[in-house]
Design a protein around this motif. Structure first.
Motif, PDB file in Angstrom:
ATOM      1  N   LYS A 129       0.818  -1.211   0.000  1.00 12.09           N
ATOM      2  CA  LYS A 129       0.000   0.000   0.000  1.00 12.09           C
ATOM      3  C   LYS A 129       0.851   1.259   0.000  1.00 12.09           C
ATOM      4  CE  LYS A 129      -4.173  -1.758   0.226  1.00 12.09           C
ATOM      5  NZ  LYS A 129      -5.195  -1.468  -0.800  1.00 12.09           N
ATOM      6  N   ARG A 130       2.059   1.161   0.560  1.00  9.92           N
ATOM      7  CA  ARG A 130       2.947   2.319   0.696  1.00  9.92           C
ATOM      8  C   ARG A 130       4.283   1.928   0.056  1.00  9.92           C
ATOM      9  NH1 ARG A 130       1.894   3.048   5.439  1.00  9.92           N
ATOM     10  NH2 ARG A 130       0.689   4.978   5.523  1.00  9.92           N
ATOM     11  N   ASN A 131       4.356   2.084  -1.272  1.00 12.83           N
ATOM     12  CA  ASN A 131       5.521   1.597  -2.009  1.00 12.83           C
ATOM     13  C   ASN A 131       6.782   2.410  -1.724  1.00 12.83           C
ATOM     14  OD1 ASN A 131       3.988  -0.406  -3.278  1.00 12.83           O
ATOM     15  ND2 ASN A 131       3.332   1.007  -4.894  1.00 12.83           N
ATOM     16  N   ALA A 132       6.641   3.684  -1.562  1.00  9.64           N
ATOM     17  CA  ALA A 132       7.794   4.558  -1.354  1.00  9.64           C
ATOM     18  C   ALA A 132       7.493   5.543  -0.234  1.00  9.64           C
ATOM     19  CB  ALA A 132       8.154   5.291  -2.639  1.00  9.64           C
ATOM     20  N   PRO A 133       7.573   5.105   1.012  1.00 10.11           N
ATOM     21  CA  PRO A 133       7.270   6.004   2.136  1.00 10.11           C
ATOM     22  C   PRO A 133       8.171   7.231   2.120  1.00 10.11           C
ATOM     23  CG  PRO A 133       7.481   3.718   2.868  1.00 10.11           C
ATOM     24  CD  PRO A 133       7.969   3.761   1.471  1.00 10.11           C
ATOM     25  N   GLY A 134       7.571   8.359   2.368  1.00 16.16           N
ATOM     26  CA  GLY A 134       8.333   9.601   2.436  1.00 16.16           C
ATOM     27  C   GLY A 134       8.685   9.972   3.857  1.00 16.16           C
ATOM     28  N   PHE A 135       8.810   8.992   4.725  1.00 15.03           N
ATOM     29  CA  PHE A 135       9.137   9.271   6.123  1.00 15.03           C
ATOM     30  C   PHE A 135       9.881   8.085   6.698  1.00 15.03           C
ATOM     31  CE2 PHE A 135       5.359   6.755   6.249  1.00 15.03           C
ATOM     32  CZ  PHE A 135       5.424   6.016   7.406  1.00 15.03           C
ATOM     33  N   ALA A 136      10.455   8.281   7.827  1.00 15.50           N
ATOM     34  CA  ALA A 136      11.126   7.224   8.588  1.00 15.50           C
ATOM     35  C   ALA A 136      10.781   7.415  10.062  1.00 15.50           C
ATOM     36  CB  ALA A 136      12.638   7.272   8.377  1.00 15.50           C
ATOM     37  N   LEU A 137      10.975   6.353  10.843  1.00 17.16           N
ATOM     38  CA  LEU A 137      10.670   6.435  12.258  1.00 17.16           C
ATOM     39  C   LEU A 137      11.852   7.021  13.028  1.00 17.16           C
ATOM     40  CD1 LEU A 137       8.839   3.035  12.947  1.00 17.16           C
ATOM     41  CD2 LEU A 137       7.881   5.254  12.274  1.00 17.16           C
ATOM     42  N   LEU A 138      11.523   7.728  14.087  1.00 17.81           N
ATOM     43  CA  LEU A 138      12.558   8.334  14.930  1.00 17.81           C
ATOM     44  C   LEU A 138      13.118   7.295  15.907  1.00 17.81           C
ATOM     45  CD1 LEU A 138      10.837  11.723  15.845  1.00 17.81           C
ATOM     46  CD2 LEU A 138      12.325  11.207  13.892  1.00 17.81           C
ATOM     47  N   GLY A 139      14.352   7.489  16.267  1.00 23.79           N
ATOM     48  CA  GLY A 139      14.951   6.650  17.307  1.00 23.79           C
ATOM     49  C   GLY A 139      14.410   7.012  18.676  1.00 23.79           C
ATOM     50  N   GLU A 140      14.337   6.032  19.563  1.00 21.53           N
ATOM     51  CA  GLU A 140      13.828   6.270  20.906  1.00 21.53           C
ATOM     52  C   GLU A 140      14.942   6.723  21.834  1.00 21.53           C
ATOM     53  OE1 GLU A 140      10.903   3.412  22.520  1.00 21.53           O
ATOM     54  OE2 GLU A 140      11.483   2.182  20.811  1.00 21.53           O
ATOM     55  N   PRO A 141      14.635   7.602  22.770  1.00 21.20           N
ATOM     56  CA  PRO A 141      15.658   7.996  23.747  1.00 21.20           C
ATOM     57  C   PRO A 141      15.975   6.834  24.684  1.00 21.20           C
ATOM     58  CG  PRO A 141      13.526   8.960  24.317  1.00 21.20           C
ATOM     59  CD  PRO A 141      13.364   8.318  22.960  1.00 21.20           C
ATOM     60  N   GLY A 142      17.202   6.777  25.142  1.00 19.07           N
ATOM     61  CA  GLY A 142      17.606   5.742  26.088  1.00 19.07           C
ATOM     62  C   GLY A 142      16.988   5.966  27.455  1.00 19.07           C
ATOM     63  N   GLU A 143      16.881   4.900  28.211  1.00 21.14           N
ATOM     64  CA  GLU A 143      16.307   4.972  29.546  1.00 21.14           C
ATOM     65  C   GLU A 143      17.251   5.716  30.484  1.00 21.14           C
ATOM     66  OE1 GLU A 143      14.289   1.891  32.809  1.00 21.14           O
ATOM     67  OE2 GLU A 143      15.643   1.151  31.240  1.00 21.14           O
ATOM     68  N   ALA A 144      16.718   6.615  31.268  1.00 24.61           N
ATOM     69  CA  ALA A 144      17.489   7.360  32.265  1.00 24.61           C
ATOM     70  C   ALA A 144      16.865   7.120  33.629  1.00 24.61           C
ATOM     71  CB  ALA A 144      17.508   8.850  31.938  1.00 24.61           C
ATOM     72  N   ARG A 145      17.681   6.774  34.595  1.00 28.28           N
ATOM     73  CA  ARG A 145      17.156   6.492  35.926  1.00 28.28           C
ATOM     74  C   ARG A 145      18.236   6.685  36.975  1.00 28.28           C
ATOM     75  NH1 ARG A 145      15.828   0.121  35.713  1.00 28.28           N
ATOM     76  NH2 ARG A 145      14.591   0.784  37.508  1.00 28.28           N
ATOM     77  N   ASP A 146      17.782   6.922  38.193  1.00 32.05           N
ATOM     78  CA  ASP A 146      18.672   7.048  39.346  1.00 32.05           C
ATOM     79  C   ASP A 146      18.539   5.776  40.180  1.00 32.05           C
ATOM     80  OD1 ASP A 146      19.295   9.567  38.484  1.00 32.05           O
ATOM     81  OD2 ASP A 146      17.829  10.568  39.776  1.00 32.05           O
TER      82      ASP A 146
END
Length: 480
Positions: free
Chosen positions: A134-151
């Motif tokens: 259905k989407r032969n040539a997507p004009g977008f890409a997915l963003l990378g997720e931020p890494g987990e931050a914790r104390d």
């Protein structure tokens, strides 16, 4: 001077995932090269690993902020980004990891024990991985997720077989020096021992470790003096040895009252590894090389034995009575090791997903009357992966949410058109598709999505009629 640190707060940050790339293959005489954007690299994890060569948390005391590597950037030509390097932090054997609320996450004991303290973010998919019929040539890409931050809080609890329990200046350090090759600091004033000292003792074929830790005083369970530092390091011990001072000159103190005070603090302490008073306990009446101390030891011994305790009269200075005490400790340690060596049948815990678990929840927004909040691993991750400045990417997000059933559940909960819907940290107005199949979508110019243009969006019944006409072979204006 080497400083002993047994409790630190770590500020950890895993690596961020890199963004995917939207790229179209361009080559002479190949006008329809197709999408070739690569995937972004995954961010590195932060891993805590036990190392027997590390004995203190001093490094983390000076460097509490730790961060793993970020994922590598992708490129066209199906070139994926490199994964970020994991950050491995070496911790001593016996390190307990707690979260911000003080709940124990893991107890790291034994060589090779590891714990992923912070997970790296997933890399975003490139448009080559997002292509479909259905989407032969997507004009977008997915963003990378931020890494987990914790104390996280790291606490070191000494791994020893025998823990010495006693008031300051009761002779615990002298006893460790007499039993082993350890040479702790010894002086005649309270709190000479500020950090745990471990000594290795051999008795026949048994070898065990003895921990000399800060002295205990009344109120230690409430944090008075060095009490919490003391109690933290006796939690793991298999056997406790009460070292009672029979030659003390302090008013109001004697071996019986000291023992009562010590056991009272042990009973009040809420440890991680069970009740301290449930451990085997022996009593050593110390300093019998002093004549008055010998007389007092002879006087209190029957009372102590009446309580069911094994009593030994010793002198850490003259080494009197140390041999029978050493073999008694070895016997108690061996009994504990034998009990722990009983093999347990492996137990596999299966937690199947509930039949009615759809992977997300929809609840009314308490801060916005008429609004709704969607919670769930998938919807929140999809929000983080979406570039909201690209209409086609937003349309792809809408398709994913509709397939998951979010739109249907919002309608079931009473959401009306224009109602505020919050997923993660993004809020938008609810615009239902009206029952139109999300697969029935004809892509237009790359990076755009006509469904987001409300002024030109066809009504649901018109789109269904057009879809039906294509199946019957009749042409409509929409087909042209």
């Amino acid at each position: 001077m080497v400083k002993f640190v047994d409790r630190v707060v770590l500020h950890l940050a895993a690596g961020n995932g890199a963004h995917g790339v939207a790229s179209i293959h361009r080559e002479k005489f190949k006008p329809l090269g197709g999408p070739d954007g690569g995937n972004g690299g995954r961010g590195g994890d932060v891993v805590l690993a036990v190392d027997t060569n590390v004995h203190t948390l001093l490094d983390f005391h000076h460097h509490p902020h730790q961060k793993a590597g970020n994922g590598g950037q992708a490129a066209g030509g199906h070139r994926n980004g490199a994964h970020g390097s994991d950050l491995r932090l070496r911790v001593p054997d016996g390190t307990v990891v707690l979260d911000e609320r003080g709940e124990v996450l893991v107890d790291l004991t034994g060589p090779g024990a590891e714990f992923v303290a912070a997970r790296g973010g997933q890399g975003g998919l490139g448009n080559a991985a997002l292509a479909s019929t259905k989407r032969n040539a997507p004009g977008f890409a997915l963003l990378g997720e931020p890494g987990e931050a914790r104390d996280l809080v790291l606490e070191l609890k000494s791994v020893a077989d025998v823990g010495l329990v006693g008031f300051p200046s009761a002779g615990k350090s002298s006893l460790v020096a007499a039993l082993s090759a350890a040479r702790p600091k010894i002086a005649d004033y309270p709190f000479t021992t500020l950090v745990p000292n471990l000594g290795v003792v051999s008795a026949g074929n048994t070898t065990f470790t003895v921990a000399d830790v800060p002295g205990l005083i009344p109120g230690a369970a409430d944090g008075k003096g060095l009490g919490l530092d003391f109690l933290r390091h006796v939690e793991r011990c298999a056997v406790l040895l009460h070292v009672l001072d029979c030659a003390t000159l302090e008013p109001g103190r004697d071996p019986l009252s000291d023992l009562d005070a010590l056991e009272s603090e042990l009973a009040r302490y809420e440890g991680t590894f069970g009740e301290l008073l449930e451990k085997p306990r022996l009593v050593a009446l110390n300093k019998i090389d002093v004549p008055e101390a010998q007389e007092l030891a002879d006087l209190v011994r029957p009372e102590l034995e009446a309580r069911g305790l094994r009593v030994f009269e010793i002198s850490a200075v003259s080494h009197a009575g140390l041999r029978p005490l050493t073999f008694a400790l070895a016997e108690a340690v061996e009994a504990d090791r034998t009990a722990r060596a009983v093999p347990e049948s492996p137990r596999i815990v299966l937690r199947p997903r509930a039949v009615d678990d759809v992977g997300f929840t929809v609840r009314p927004d308490p801060d916005d009357p008429g609004g709704f909040v969607v919670r769930g691993e998938k919807p929140e991750r999809w929000i983080r992966q979406t570039a909201f400045d690209n209409d086609e990417a937003v349309g792809y997000l809408a398709d994913r949410l509709a397939r998951l059933g979010v739109e249907k559940e919002l309608a079931k909960q009473g959401a009306e058109r224009g109602a505020s819907v919050t997923i993660g940290d993004v809020s938008f107005d609810f615009q239902p598709t009206g029952g139109v199949d999300v697969d029935d979508w004809a892509p237009g110019r790359r990076g755009t999505d006509e469904r987001l243009d409300t002024s030109s969006r066809p009504r649901a019944d018109e789109r269904l009629a057009a879809k039906k006409s294509r199946h019957t072979g009749q042409w409509t204006d929409e087909d042209l």
